[in-house]
Write a protein that holds these residues in place. Structure first.
Motif, PDB file in Angstrom:
ATOM      1  N   ARG A   1      33.301 -29.051 -27.516  1.00 51.57           N
ATOM      2  CA  ARG A   1      33.297 -27.759 -26.851  1.00 51.57           C
ATOM      3  C   ARG A   1      32.024 -27.015 -27.222  1.00 51.57           C
ATOM      4  O   ARG A   1      31.657 -26.957 -28.402  1.00 51.57           O
ATOM      5  N   PRO A   2      31.322 -26.446 -26.236  1.00 52.07           N
ATOM      6  CA  PRO A   2      30.104 -25.698 -26.564  1.00 52.07           C
ATOM      7  C   PRO A   2      30.444 -24.336 -27.154  1.00 52.07           C
ATOM      8  O   PRO A   2      31.577 -23.841 -27.032  1.00 52.07           O
ATOM      9  N   ALA A   3      29.468 -23.716 -27.780  1.00 50.09           N
ATOM     10  CA  ALA A   3      29.664 -22.365 -28.303  1.00 50.09           C
ATOM     11  C   ALA A   3      29.770 -21.385 -27.135  1.00 50.09           C
ATOM     12  O   ALA A   3      29.224 -21.604 -26.052  1.00 50.09           O
ATOM     13  N   ASN A   4      30.493 -20.285 -27.354  1.00 44.61           N
ATOM     14  CA  ASN A   4      30.583 -19.252 -26.323  1.00 44.61           C
ATOM     15  C   ASN A   4      29.317 -18.389 -26.342  1.00 44.61           C
ATOM     16  O   ASN A   4      28.366 -18.671 -27.080  1.00 44.61           O
ATOM     17  N   GLN A   5      29.297 -17.346 -25.532  1.00 43.86           N
ATOM     18  CA  GLN A   5      28.094 -16.531 -25.413  1.00 43.86           C
ATOM     19  C   GLN A   5      27.748 -15.811 -26.702  1.00 43.86           C
ATOM     20  O   GLN A   5      26.601 -15.399 -26.903  1.00 43.86           O
ATOM     21  N   GLU A   6      28.726 -15.667 -27.615  1.00 44.48           N
ATOM     22  CA  GLU A   6      28.457 -15.055 -28.911  1.00 44.48           C
ATOM     23  C   GLU A   6      28.041 -16.084 -29.955  1.00 44.48           C
ATOM     24  O   GLU A   6      27.811 -15.750 -31.116  1.00 44.48           O
ATOM     25  N   GLY A   7      27.979 -17.357 -29.530  1.00 48.26           N
ATOM     26  CA  GLY A   7      27.575 -18.409 -30.452  1.00 48.26           C
ATOM     27  C   GLY A   7      28.692 -18.942 -31.319  1.00 48.26           C
ATOM     28  O   GLY A   7      28.447 -19.689 -32.275  1.00 48.26           O
ATOM     29  N   ALA A   8      29.931 -18.599 -31.005  1.00 45.60           N
ATOM     30  CA  ALA A   8      31.085 -19.045 -31.798  1.00 45.60           C
ATOM     31  C   ALA A   8      31.882 -20.091 -31.034  1.00 45.60           C
ATOM     32  O   ALA A   8      31.794 -20.196 -29.807  1.00 45.60           O
ATOM     33  N   GLY A   9      32.682 -20.851 -31.775  1.00 40.11           N
ATOM     34  CA  GLY A   9      33.604 -21.799 -31.158  1.00 40.11           C
ATOM     35  C   GLY A   9      33.053 -23.187 -30.908  1.00 40.11           C
ATOM     36  O   GLY A   9      33.708 -24.003 -30.252  1.00 40.11           O
ATOM     37  N   LEU A  10      31.864 -23.497 -31.414  1.00 41.75           N
ATOM     38  CA  LEU A  10      31.266 -24.813 -31.203  1.00 41.75           C
ATOM     39  C   LEU A  10      32.088 -25.898 -31.880  1.00 41.75           C
ATOM     40  O   LEU A  10      32.472 -25.784 -33.052  1.00 41.75           O
ATOM     41  N   VAL A  11      32.391 -26.963 -31.133  1.00 47.85           N
ATOM     42  CA  VAL A  11      33.055 -28.148 -31.685  1.00 47.85           C
ATOM     43  C   VAL A  11      32.186 -29.350 -31.344  1.00 47.85           C
ATOM     44  O   VAL A  11      31.973 -29.654 -30.164  1.00 47.85           O
ATOM     45  N   THR A  12      31.637 -30.006 -32.360  1.00 49.11           N
ATOM     46  CA  THR A  12      30.711 -31.117 -32.144  1.00 49.11           C
ATOM     47  C   THR A  12      31.438 -32.454 -32.186  1.00 49.11           C
ATOM     48  O   THR A  12      32.590 -32.549 -32.630  1.00 49.11           O
TER      49      THR A  12
ATOM     50  N   ALA B   1      37.049 -39.896 -29.159  1.00 45.69           N
ATOM     51  CA  ALA B   1      36.238 -38.708 -29.425  1.00 45.69           C
ATOM     52  C   ALA B   1      35.038 -38.769 -28.485  1.00 45.69           C
ATOM     53  O   ALA B   1      34.225 -39.684 -28.578  1.00 45.69           O
ATOM     54  N   GLU B   2      34.955 -37.795 -27.566  1.00 38.94           N
ATOM     55  CA  GLU B   2      33.911 -37.839 -26.548  1.00 38.94           C
ATOM     56  C   GLU B   2      33.249 -36.484 -26.362  1.00 38.94           C
ATOM     57  O   GLU B   2      33.883 -35.442 -26.521  1.00 38.94           O
ATOM     58  N   ASP B   3      31.979 -36.543 -26.003  1.00 34.78           N
ATOM     59  CA  ASP B   3      31.259 -35.319 -25.666  1.00 34.78           C
ATOM     60  C   ASP B   3      31.777 -34.773 -24.339  1.00 34.78           C
ATOM     61  O   ASP B   3      31.914 -33.563 -24.162  1.00 34.78           O
ATOM     62  N   SER B   4      32.029 -35.654 -23.408  1.00 29.42           N
ATOM     63  CA  SER B   4      32.668 -35.300 -22.138  1.00 29.42           C
ATOM     64  C   SER B   4      33.690 -36.374 -21.841  1.00 29.42           C
ATOM     65  O   SER B   4      33.363 -37.562 -21.813  1.00 29.42           O
ATOM     66  N   ALA B   5      34.943 -35.991 -21.666  1.00 29.31           N
ATOM     67  CA  ALA B   5      36.035 -36.954 -21.544  1.00 29.31           C
ATOM     68  C   ALA B   5      35.901 -37.782 -20.269  1.00 29.31           C
ATOM     69  O   ALA B   5      36.230 -37.316 -19.177  1.00 29.31           O
ATOM     70  N   GLU B   6      35.392 -39.005 -20.407  1.00 31.50           N
ATOM     71  CA  GLU B   6      35.193 -39.885 -19.264  1.00 31.50           C
ATOM     72  C   GLU B   6      36.008 -41.175 -19.356  1.00 31.50           C
ATOM     73  O   GLU B   6      36.301 -41.789 -18.347  1.00 31.50           O
ATOM     74  N   LEU B   7      36.342 -41.598 -20.575  1.00 25.52           N
ATOM     75  CA  LEU B   7      37.098 -42.834 -20.736  1.00 25.52           C
ATOM     76  C   LEU B   7      38.517 -42.656 -20.202  1.00 25.52           C
ATOM     77  O   LEU B   7      39.175 -41.653 -20.483  1.00 25.52           O
ATOM     78  N   ARG B   8      38.960 -43.619 -19.404  1.00 21.36           N
ATOM     79  CA  ARG B   8      40.307 -43.579 -18.827  1.00 21.36           C
ATOM     80  C   ARG B   8      41.009 -44.918 -19.062  1.00 21.36           C
ATOM     81  O   ARG B   8      41.335 -45.633 -18.114  1.00 21.36           O
ATOM     82  N   PRO B   9      41.246 -45.294 -20.307  1.00 21.81           N
ATOM     83  CA  PRO B   9      41.886 -46.593 -20.532  1.00 21.81           C
ATOM     84  C   PRO B   9      43.321 -46.616 -20.035  1.00 21.81           C
ATOM     85  O   PRO B   9      44.050 -45.619 -20.151  1.00 21.81           O
ATOM     86  N   ASP B  10      43.709 -47.736 -19.460  1.00 24.58           N
ATOM     87  CA  ASP B  10      45.083 -47.934 -19.008  1.00 24.58           C
ATOM     88  C   ASP B  10      45.890 -48.394 -20.208  1.00 24.58           C
ATOM     89  O   ASP B  10      46.070 -49.591 -20.444  1.00 24.58           O
ATOM     90  N   HIS B  11      46.364 -47.433 -21.001  1.00 25.15           N
ATOM     91  CA  HIS B  11      47.050 -47.731 -22.257  1.00 25.15           C
ATOM     92  C   HIS B  11      48.091 -46.653 -22.515  1.00 25.15           C
ATOM     93  O   HIS B  11      47.861 -45.477 -22.219  1.00 25.15           O
ATOM     94  N   PRO B  12      49.248 -47.020 -23.075  1.00 24.05           N
ATOM     95  CA  PRO B  12      50.329 -46.043 -23.223  1.00 24.05           C
ATOM     96  C   PRO B  12      50.158 -45.052 -24.365  1.00 24.05           C
ATOM     97  O   PRO B  12      50.880 -44.055 -24.420  1.00 24.05           O
ATOM     98  N   HIS B  13      49.236 -45.296 -25.305  1.00 23.91           N
ATOM     99  CA  HIS B  13      49.129 -44.411 -26.464  1.00 23.91           C
ATOM    100  C   HIS B  13      47.665 -44.071 -26.727  1.00 23.91           C
ATOM    101  O   HIS B  13      46.997 -44.711 -27.530  1.00 23.91           O
ATOM    102  N   VAL B  14      47.190 -43.064 -26.013  1.00 25.36           N
ATOM    103  CA  VAL B  14      45.799 -42.627 -26.130  1.00 25.36           C
ATOM    104  C   VAL B  14      45.770 -41.143 -26.472  1.00 25.36           C
ATOM    105  O   VAL B  14      46.436 -40.332 -25.828  1.00 25.36           O
ATOM    106  N   VAL B  15      45.001 -40.787 -27.495  1.00 28.39           N
ATOM    107  CA  VAL B  15      44.749 -39.392 -27.854  1.00 28.39           C
ATOM    108  C   VAL B  15      43.291 -39.098 -27.525  1.00 28.39           C
ATOM    109  O   VAL B  15      42.394 -39.794 -27.994  1.00 28.39           O
ATOM    110  N   ARG B  16      43.064 -38.068 -26.716  1.00 29.47           N
ATOM    111  CA  ARG B  16      41.707 -37.772 -26.231  1.00 29.47           C
ATOM    112  C   ARG B  16      41.222 -36.456 -26.818  1.00 29.47           C
ATOM    113  O   ARG B  16      41.884 -35.415 -26.683  1.00 29.47           O
ATOM    114  N   LEU B  17      40.068 -36.497 -27.476  1.00 26.37           N
ATOM    115  CA  LEU B  17      39.439 -35.319 -28.051  1.00 26.37           C
ATOM    116  C   LEU B  17      38.091 -35.108 -27.368  1.00 26.37           C
ATOM    117  O   LEU B  17      37.353 -36.062 -27.136  1.00 26.37           O
ATOM    118  N   GLU B  18      37.764 -33.845 -27.060  1.00 27.36           N
ATOM    119  CA  GLU B  18      36.531 -33.537 -26.345  1.00 27.36           C
ATOM    120  C   GLU B  18      35.806 -32.386 -27.032  1.00 27.36           C
ATOM    121  O   GLU B  18      36.436 -31.433 -27.508  1.00 27.36           O
TER     122      GLU B  18
END
Length: 414
Positions: free
Chosen positions: A244-255, A225-242
């Motif tokens: 997302r900022p809100a859009n111009q209407e203020g919707a869609g924020l993911v913290t 779980a990252e604010d900006s996806a920077e981790l690049r582990p050399d591993h066969p089973h990685v799930v990456r979550l990043e």
């Protein structure tokens, strides 16, 4: 000097290229050699094939590439590119900042590049929103600030993400890990201890954590779980979550807090938070106290000893009282790896601390190892760390898996 540089250099160069840009923008044409030649003819300029091709390449770089920064970003030794003025472009190759010979035509060219890169990353960057923090499609981390917030010229900070993680052996060779220190780090992962990597900006926290995650067993599932996806582990089973900022209407924020909650529902064997810096600390500590062993993350701190205070500040800001926060930290975390730069600017693991409670019930860190040129040097918390690292496979061997190196570790003060 190349033919195109000679052709478009001098006092009229900026006006010439601006004229070509305007023509291409009005016509909606791609900056192909034919279109550039046509735009130049419209301005009464006739150039040879080499000049036209060079002008096309320069304009394409400005319009769809990284402009003058492209050679720097393509250099595998560069980790950071920083622009503070048209003639002040700096790079970090692991030994501190170096001023380069790269130049922009003017402050407007820096602003154009900043806005275009932000647009490529799907971020707004203008007078109404004069800063942006985003990840470019190739993984490069972008931060940009426009005037008047940035005085005089737009400021660009680009963190280059390697396409693959360093191996632990490479970090030893680079001096980030002292000789034999890789054994301690491997034992830390094998023992499934929860830990934090601390340090300042650019100290190598993400680089070290990526290398360590590559040591996790291939049968384990890592959820990042990252604010900006920077981790690049050399591993066969990685799930990456990043996030997302809100859009111009203020919707869609993911913290990051949202991502940690979702990660807990994804059956992680290792839960990793790229950078703990907000309310997500509460959910991370809760997760590490409910059977999720081996979790880890990074945190900004001046020293390993300051990590409990840093977590306390984050936790209390999220509504967790001091006593509860320290109880959670004591049960959830075992080790802090602190990174720092030496006087020459080289990144290294400066110290390794273990966590314990003091008589008042608050958590403090105890130095276990510190940097040594030939090996880690033992401190008073070494016996506690060795006990944490001890595994069933090492029983009876007479040597803990955390044995520091081929030669005995120098005792503190010797």
């Amino acid at each position: 000097m190349s033919a195109v540089t000679e052709a478009v250099s001098g006092p009229e160069s900026a006006g010439l290229l601006d004229g070509v840009r305007r023509w291409l923008a009005e016509s909606g044409a791609e900056p192909t050699p034919a279109r550039v030649a046509q735009a130049l003819r419209e301005q009464g300029r006739v150039l040879g094939d080499a000049e036209v091709l060079g002008a096309a390449a320069q304009l394409r770089s400005e319009l769809v590439g990284s402009g003058p920064l492209e050679p720097l970003l393509a250099d595998p030794s560069v980790t950071d590119v920083l622009v503070s003025a048209p003639d002040r472009v700096w790079v970090d190759r692991g030994g501190g900042l170096e001023l380069t010979s790269v130049r922009f035509a003017d402050a407007a060219a820096v602003r154009r590049l900043a806005q275009r890169l932000a647009a490529v990353a799907g971020r707004r960057l203008d007078d109404a929103r004069p800063w942006a923090d985003a990840r470019l499609p190739d993984g490069t981390r972008l931060h940009a600030v426009l005037p008047p917030v940035a005085v005089g010229c737009a400021c660009l900070s680009l963190r280059v993400v390697r396409p693959r993680a360093f191996t632990l052996g490479e970090l030893v060779a680079a001096g980030t890990v002292p000789p034999g220190g890789d054994r301690v780090l491997r034992a830390l992962l094998d023992a499934r201890l929860s830990f934090l990597v601390s340090g300042g900006t650019g100290s190598g926290k993400t680089t070290l954590l990526s290398a360590l995650l590559g040591l996790v067993g291939p049968d384990e599932r890592i959820v990042l779980a990252e604010d900006s996806a920077e981790l690049r582990p050399d591993h066969p089973h990685v799930v990456r979550l990043e996030t997302r900022p809100a859009n111009q209407e203020g919707a869609g924020l993911v913290t990051l807090e949202d991502l940690v909650r979702q990660a807990l529902r994804m059956r992680p064997d290792r839960l990793v938070v790229g950078e703990v810096r907000g309310p997500e600390v509460v959910h991370l500590l809760a997760a590490l106290n409910t059977g999720h062993e081996g979790g880890c993350g990074t945190v900004h701190a001046n020293a390993a000893a300051d990590v409990p205070a840093r977590l306390e500040a984050l936790g209390t800001a999220a509504g967790l009282d001091r006593a509860a926060l320290h109880s959670q930290v004591a049960a959830a975390l075992s080790v802090v790896l602190h990174l720092a730069r030496d006087r020459a600017g080289r990144r290294r693991i400066a110290e390794v601390h273990v966590l314990e409670r003091d008589p008042t019930g608050l958590v403090r860190t105890v130095p276990a190892l510190r940097w040594g040129a030939k090996a880690f040097v033992r401190e008073r918390g070494w016996e506690r760390l060795r006990g944490l690292l001890r595994s069933d496979s090492s029983e009876g061997s007479g040597r803990a898996p955390g044995a520091v190196g081929p030669a005995p570790v120098t005792a503190a003060g010797e």
